[in-house]
Write an enzyme that holds these catalytic residues in place. Structure first.
Site: not given
Length: 231
Positions: A83, A197
């Site tokens: 992430t 992202c």
């Protein structure tokens, strides 16, 4: 082959993309029935998300540091945090483990440098777009100028990530909004746009726009394969 440590579940949809990319990358390099050696710890994203939005970053760091220790004990030779946003707490995680962390911003920046990109747009969670842990690393360590959307567009990008993409929802209207934002960044001088992202690539692909896109999930996974297979 080294064992890849993965901290995943943030969200599990993007972690699945990582797992697939790592195994396909190893197979492409070694052929046959080869696959990646992986030790994966997948967290409950609901717990992490609530702490993020409450600004309780030290608590998220403690959860991920403990998970990273488990991954190291499981035999991982290095760690990939799957992430972008949670790279905010990399220093706290690094302090609790002895294996190296393959930083997603470093992997992305190196590809940008290789491609002679000096000014780039950045999409991601509001945390990634607004705070300095990601943008500052690109600028300070690699000399890359980073621009982000305006406040209204940042809200759109952030909300789509948490309310749709992290839940596996792909909305055509959201895709159109993202493409408008990408084009706007390009018109402001961005030579390319970072999909900063790990879920965004589920919504927007290079075939959707002429603006060069840098998918951090794919880049990070590719670098992970190189680390795993390096002597």
């Amino acid at each position: 082959m080294k064992t890849i440590g993965m901290l995943g579940g943030m969200s599990w949809e993007s972690t699945a993309s990582y797992y697939k990319a790592l195994n396909e990358g190893v197979k492409a390099q070694l052929g046959g029935l080869h696959s990646a050696k992986i030790c994966l710890y997948s967290v409950d994203f609901s717990e992490i998300e609530q702490l993020q939005h409450a600004g309780k970053w030290d608590e998220t760091a403690a959860i991920l540091a403990e998970a990273a220790q488990s991954v190291e004990k499981g035999g991982a030779d290095f760690l990939m945090i799957c992430t972008n946003t949670m790279h905010k707490v990399v220093p706290q995680i690094e302090a609790k483990i002895s294996i190296p962390v393959l930083h997603i911003a470093d992997a992305t920046a190196q590809v940008l440098v290789d491609n002679q990109v000096t000014k780039v747009g950045l999409l991601g969670t509001r945390f990634t777009m607004e705070q300095d842990f990601y943008k500052g690393r690109l600028t300070d360590n690699f000399g890359i100028e980073v621009i982000v959307p305006d406040d209204t567009a940042r809200t759109v990008v952030h909300d789509v990530i948490y309310n749709e993409l992290c839940k596996g929802t792909i909305n055509p209207d959201s895709k159109a909004a993202y493409l408008e934002i990408i084009q706007s960044l390009h018109e402001q001088g961005a030579q390319a746009v970072i999909l900063g992202c790990t879920e965004i690539a589920l919504l927007v692909q290079q075939t959707d726009t002429a603006v060069p896109l840098y998918d951090t999930t794919a880049i990070h996974a590719n670098q992970g394969v190189q680390w795993a297979l390096a002597d």
